[in-house]
Write an enzyme that holds these catalytic residues in place. Structure first.
Site, PDB file in Angstrom:
ATOM      1  N   SER A 149       2.230   4.899  -0.728  1.00  0.00           N
ATOM      2  CA  SER A 149       2.290   5.310  -2.127  1.00  0.00           C
ATOM      3  C   SER A 149       1.232   6.372  -2.212  1.00  0.00           C
ATOM      4  CB  SER A 149       1.878   4.009  -3.031  1.00  0.00           C
ATOM      5  OG  SER A 149       1.729   4.528  -4.240  1.00  0.00           O
ATOM      6  N   TYR A 164      -3.721  -2.315  -5.049  1.00  0.00           N
ATOM      7  CA  TYR A 164      -2.354  -1.799  -4.674  1.00  0.00           C
ATOM      8  C   TYR A 164      -2.709  -0.534  -3.724  1.00  0.00           C
ATOM      9  CZ  TYR A 164       2.270   0.484  -5.078  1.00  0.00           C
ATOM     10  OH  TYR A 164       3.403   0.674  -4.640  1.00  0.00           O
TER      11      TYR A 164
END
Length: 258
Positions: A149, A164
């Site tokens: 990401s 995350y």
């Protein structure tokens, strides 16, 4: 000969396929459209079966639905056996798409949440790769494509926060190391780092105003579609990408320019 692989038809194993608006579903569908057989994996056994039936009916290729918990060693090993023992062609690609967001501020993150986010986003990639790489080595063709990401590159700043970002950064290290180990087998391992994608991953934790703000933060002025990310997964699985390995492929509309 298959256009995508340069060899016979192969199976693409895709995780996180159940949601019709998700990247996993779009990726499974894209593989099928390009002539791959698909093993569609998800923790939602009912929804993934429906997804598999819809994709197979639309594209006329075999699609096997497999229930799996990517954080469970036993579950992942059972899924690998189910694929190996099925009538699908040999496995040629593994698309690790399944993920778990985490918008919780750091000082509010419990240890249980920390472990859960890392288990889904990192341990899942480890377990799936370990389970399916032997099949690719045996079959003589292999591509692993992992989901990272832009959050890993920017240190958050998008939607999800520290757990995350840490997990997706770990995926990059795993990808690079695994690429080195798999290179002697002719197997490539790459990572994709999407920016903001128009999916349901933020469902219940976002609203129209926030979505507009997120879109405005991207130089291209919009969010990516799930299919745009899926196209990169499939291309990295093709014979054309045979000399690309250990790389992070940014698809973020200019949000992070390296």
């Amino acid at each position: 000969m298959n256009y995508q692989t340069g060899v016979g038809q192969r199976t693409a194993v895709v995780t996180g396929v159940a949601s019709p608006r998700g990247i996993g579903y779009a990726t499974a569908k894209r593989y099928a459209a390009e002539g791959w057989a698909v093993a569609a994996l998800d923790i939602d056994g009912v929804a993934v079966k429906e997804a598999a039936e819809a994709i197979s009916a639309e594209h006329g290729v075999p699609v096997l639905a497999v229930h799996v918990d990517v954080t469970s060693e036993d579950s992942v090993e059972a899924a690998a056996r189910a694929v190996a023992e099925s009538d699908l062609p040999p496995v040629g690609a593994l698309a690790n798409v399944a993920g778990l967001p985490s918008p919780v501020p750091f000082l509010e993150v419990s240890l249980d949440l920390w472990h859960r986010v890392l288990d889904v986003n990192v341990t899942g990639v480890f377990l799936l790769s370990r389970a399916f790489l032997p099949q690719m080595i045996e079959g003589g063709y292999g591509r692993v494509v992992n989901m990272s990401s832009v959050s890993a590159q920017m240190g958050g700043g998008v939607f999800s926060k520290t757990p995350y970002s840490a997990a997706k950064a770990a995926v990059l290290g795993l990808t690079r190391s695994l690429a080195r180990e798999m290179a002697p087998h002719g197997i490539t391992v790459n990572a994709i780092a999407p920016g903001i994608v128009d999916t349901d991953i933020r469902a219940g934790a976002s609203d129209a105003e926030n979505e507009a703000r997120l879109s405005a933060s991207v130089p291209l002025g919009r969010q990516a579609s799930a299919d745009e990310v899926a196209a990169l997964y499939v291309w990295l699985s093709s014979a054309d990408a045979a000399y690309i390995t250990g790389c992070t492929h940014n698809i973020n509309g200019g949000q992070y320019i390296a």
